[in-house]
Design an enzyme around this catalytic site. Sequence first.
Site, PDB file in Angstrom:
ATOM      1  N   HIS A 309       4.995  -6.295 -12.661  1.00 31.26           N
ATOM      2  CA  HIS A 309       4.958  -7.241 -11.547  1.00 31.26           C
ATOM      3  C   HIS A 309       4.151  -6.673 -10.379  1.00 31.26           C
ATOM      4  CE1 HIS A 309       6.238 -10.634  -9.234  1.00 31.26           C
ATOM      5  NE2 HIS A 309       6.864  -9.895  -8.338  1.00 31.26           N
ATOM      6  N   PHE A 310       4.175  -5.362 -10.204  1.00 30.89           N
ATOM      7  CA  PHE A 310       3.385  -4.720  -9.149  1.00 30.89           C
ATOM      8  C   PHE A 310       1.981  -4.408  -9.660  1.00 30.89           C
ATOM      9  CE2 PHE A 310       7.379  -2.626  -7.073  1.00 30.89           C
ATOM     10  CZ  PHE A 310       7.811  -3.871  -6.671  1.00 30.89           C
TER      11      PHE A 310
END
Length: 337
Positions: A309-310
């Site tokens: 997600h990052f």
Amino acid sequence: MKHTLLLITVFYLFGCKNSSENKTNNKDTVALEQPQNQWGVNDSTSIVKNQTLTYEEAYNQALKLWQVPFEEKYINTHFGKAHVIVSGPENAEPLILLHGLNASSTMWYPNIKQLSEYYRIYAIDFFMEPGKSVCQREVENTTQIIDWYYEIFDQLHLKKFSLLGASRGGWLGMNIALRDKKRVDKIVLLSPAQTFTWIKPGSDIMYNIAYSIFPKRKHLRSVLETMTVDIDKISQAYINQYYLATKKATLDNCFMQMTPFTDKQLKSLTMPVLLMVGDADIINDAESLKRAKKLLPNLTTLKIKNAGHFLSVDQPEIVNKEIIDFLKQKKSLFKLK
């Protein structure tokens, strides 16, 4: 009923936050740990072993990771002061950066150097989360949130601009574009939350929810490991700030308005949109990509390998290049089939 129950399930992770109400008082501190593997940045020059920091001090330490000249602006709005970090050539095209949940504008440290070479950057701290923006009035709905952003744009004299939003910042960016489609040139979405489909509450999501309710430093590393493929790429200075942000963050009742956009809303956004997700993303799956491709008229979708997600931290060189190429309308490298 199904969607209502799902909203309750993910409430604590993706709820609207109000930084004027803290889980703990403003004197919270964190004992700094020594830096691990950084992006070529020697954090030890600014970190003293066993030193403790307030949130603002931790923010300033993380801001030292920005490897470009910048200016911090405070803009008065009807809801309080907005904190905006400005960098890049004064005569360049404007690019608005909208950070993820509790991440603040310092999250862009792996990306800012490359982006600032081509664009006038305006990174805005969301006023209902920990950061340097200050919310001084009760916020009742998303309309008021978008009013706040447009007050900032007007005072910065930004007649037309592009948006780059990560996670919750992507959802906010879509709302900004829906308000005035002619004013938004292009949109870049980095794994936007609650934008195309409902977040499915798997084990990693539930673990993040539990942490957001009872944040403990000893659990932070395992929580971050659900969001990134290599936590040791994240600067320790930034982790210190992020931890204090999770301790300060509080819930607000506007979360119920953070729902996926309707077919009609998505179809109305005809400007170019770039949607990027990591191949290990826990927020967006094949279903969300499928709906985005079906409804957004001018969409490019990219899946970034070895990224969670990052993704802007996991694979900054690839993400930076794709953003710049897209905004300059160059051919993408990793277009999904």
